[in-house]
Write a protein that holds these residues in place. Structure first.
Motif, short mmCIF file in Angstrom:
data_model
loop_
_atom_site.label_atom_id
_atom_site.label_comp_id
_atom_site.label_asym_id
_atom_site.label_seq_id
_atom_site.Cartn_x
_atom_site.Cartn_y
_atom_site.Cartn_z
N VAL A 17 -43.85 -41.65 -15.21
CA VAL A 17 -43.06 -42.80 -14.81
C VAL A 17 -42.75 -42.68 -13.33
CG1 VAL A 17 -40.90 -44.05 -15.16
CG2 VAL A 17 -42.05 -42.99 -17.11
N ILE A 18 -43.11 -43.71 -12.56
CA ILE A 18 -42.82 -43.74 -11.14
C ILE A 18 -41.81 -44.86 -10.91
CG2 ILE A 18 -43.75 -44.14 -8.83
CD1 ILE A 18 -46.42 -43.09 -9.91
N ARG A 19 -40.72 -44.52 -10.32
CA ARG A 19 -39.70 -45.51 -10.05
C ARG A 19 -39.70 -45.84 -8.58
NH1 ARG A 19 -36.14 -41.97 -13.65
NH2 ARG A 19 -36.51 -42.91 -15.67
N SER A 20 -40.07 -47.05 -8.25
CA SER A 20 -40.17 -47.42 -6.84
C SER A 20 -38.88 -48.04 -6.31
CB SER A 20 -41.32 -48.41 -6.63
OG SER A 20 -41.06 -49.59 -7.33
N ASN A 21 -38.00 -48.46 -7.16
CA ASN A 21 -36.76 -49.09 -6.71
C ASN A 21 -35.57 -48.25 -7.16
OD1 ASN A 21 -38.12 -51.23 -5.59
ND2 ASN A 21 -38.14 -52.37 -7.51
N SER A 22 -35.44 -47.07 -6.59
CA SER A 22 -34.31 -46.22 -6.96
C SER A 22 -33.10 -46.63 -6.14
CB SER A 22 -34.65 -44.75 -6.72
OG SER A 22 -34.86 -44.52 -5.35
N LEU A 23 -31.95 -46.48 -6.72
CA LEU A 23 -30.71 -46.79 -6.02
C LEU A 23 -30.40 -45.67 -5.05
CD1 LEU A 23 -28.62 -48.09 -9.04
CD2 LEU A 23 -29.79 -49.44 -7.30
N VAL A 24 -29.98 -46.04 -3.86
CA VAL A 24 -29.64 -45.04 -2.85
C VAL A 24 -28.14 -45.02 -2.69
CG1 VAL A 24 -31.83 -45.25 -1.65
CG2 VAL A 24 -29.94 -46.67 -0.96
N THR A 25 -27.65 -43.91 -2.18
CA THR A 25 -26.21 -43.81 -1.96
C THR A 25 -25.79 -44.71 -0.80
OG1 THR A 25 -26.46 -41.96 -0.42
CG2 THR A 25 -26.24 -41.40 -2.76
N LYS A 26 -24.51 -45.01 -0.72
CA LYS A 26 -24.00 -45.85 0.36
C LYS A 26 -24.23 -45.19 1.71
CE LYS A 26 -20.50 -48.27 -2.31
NZ LYS A 26 -19.08 -48.54 -2.51
N ALA A 27 -24.07 -43.87 1.76
CA ALA A 27 -24.27 -43.16 3.02
C ALA A 27 -25.71 -43.30 3.51
CB ALA A 27 -23.91 -41.68 2.85
N VAL A 28 -26.68 -43.22 2.59
CA VAL A 28 -28.08 -43.35 2.96
C VAL A 28 -28.39 -44.77 3.41
CG1 VAL A 28 -30.44 -43.23 2.07
CG2 VAL A 28 -28.82 -41.45 1.47
N ALA A 29 -27.90 -45.76 2.67
CA ALA A 29 -28.14 -47.16 3.03
C ALA A 29 -27.54 -47.48 4.40
CB ALA A 29 -27.56 -48.08 1.97
N LYS A 30 -26.33 -46.98 4.66
CA LYS A 30 -25.69 -47.23 5.95
C LYS A 30 -26.45 -46.56 7.09
CE LYS A 30 -21.35 -46.77 8.43
NZ LYS A 30 -20.01 -46.23 8.45
N ALA A 31 -26.88 -45.32 6.86
CA ALA A 31 -27.64 -44.60 7.89
C ALA A 31 -28.95 -45.31 8.19
CB ALA A 31 -27.90 -43.16 7.45
N PHE A 32 -29.61 -45.80 7.15
CA PHE A 32 -30.89 -46.48 7.34
C PHE A 32 -30.70 -47.77 8.13
CE2 PHE A 32 -33.94 -49.69 5.83
CZ PHE A 32 -35.10 -49.12 6.33
N THR A 33 -29.72 -48.58 7.78
CA THR A 33 -29.51 -49.84 8.51
C THR A 33 -29.08 -49.58 9.95
OG1 THR A 33 -27.29 -50.02 7.59
CG2 THR A 33 -29.03 -51.23 6.47
N THR A 34 -28.41 -48.48 10.20
CA THR A 34 -28.02 -48.12 11.56
C THR A 34 -29.24 -47.65 12.36
OG1 THR A 34 -25.83 -47.45 10.79
CG2 THR A 34 -26.51 -46.64 12.95
N ASP A 35 -30.07 -46.80 11.75
CA ASP A 35 -31.23 -46.24 12.44
C ASP A 35 -32.34 -47.26 12.66
OD1 ASP A 35 -29.94 -43.80 12.45
OD2 ASP A 35 -31.05 -42.99 10.74
N PHE A 36 -32.55 -48.14 11.70
CA PHE A 36 -33.69 -49.06 11.75
C PHE A 36 -33.20 -50.49 11.49
CE2 PHE A 36 -35.18 -44.93 10.20
CZ PHE A 36 -36.09 -44.61 11.18
#
Length: 166
Positions: free
Chosen positions: A36-55
């Motif tokens: 089973v490959i899960r392509s839409n895993s939920l990310v933590t708020k810290a990861v989502a915030k860091a990603f939107t800040t970086d990119f």
């Protein structure tokens, strides 16, 4: 009469032989465990915030969970990207695959052109890991294909092969 008996015995033996051989080929089927490959895993708020800040200019990010880390694959205007974050939102690495080598930074292009003045840049990959910034560039230099690495203003030739497609 003797010929009829021999004919019947031979016929019975041939039928028996063909029946036996038809069951001699056993088909074995091995089945593998389900993956089973899960392509839409939920990310933590810290990861989502860091990603939107970086990119900020990321287009269609896709998230994957890798052990305790989160891998995101996304596009920007000029490159395909992979970035790996830990669960606290710290960027572990970022790899950018340039779609168009014209968008390569002028200083990196200058280092390459200085060492390979007749070289033509074919592809370029940019790797950021912590404080390191490394460029890996494929070039065509005359009758050769060259793989070069650029880090801290130093160009190092990793591999040179003869282009046999000429």
């Amino acid at each position: 009469m003797k010929i009829k008996i021999i004919f019947r015995i031979t016929t019975v033996m041939l039928v028996f032989f063909f029946i036996q051989n038809s069951f001699g080929q056993v088909t074995k089927i091995d089945t593998l465990n389900e993956v089973v490959i899960r392509s839409n895993s939920l990310v933590t708020k810290a990861v989502a915030k860091a990603f939107t800040t970086d990119f900020k200019n990321a287009i269609s990010p896709r998230w994957y969970k890798m052990d305790q880390n989160y891998l995101v694959k996304f596009m920007t205007v000029e490159q395909r990207n992979n970035a790996l974050y830990n669960k606290k939102g710290n960027l572990i690495y970022h790899i950018g695959y340039l779609v168009n080598t014209v968008s390569m930074p002028n200083d990196i292009r200058g280092f390459v052109n200085e060492k390979y003045p007749d070289g033509k840049i074919l592809t370029a990959i940019h790797v950021n890991q912590y404080t390191r910034s490394i460029w890996v560039v494929n070039l065509k230099v005359g009758a050769h294909l060259v793989l070069a690495r650029i880090e801290e203003e130093q160009v190092e030739e990793i591999q040179r092969v003869t282009d046999i497609s000429l």
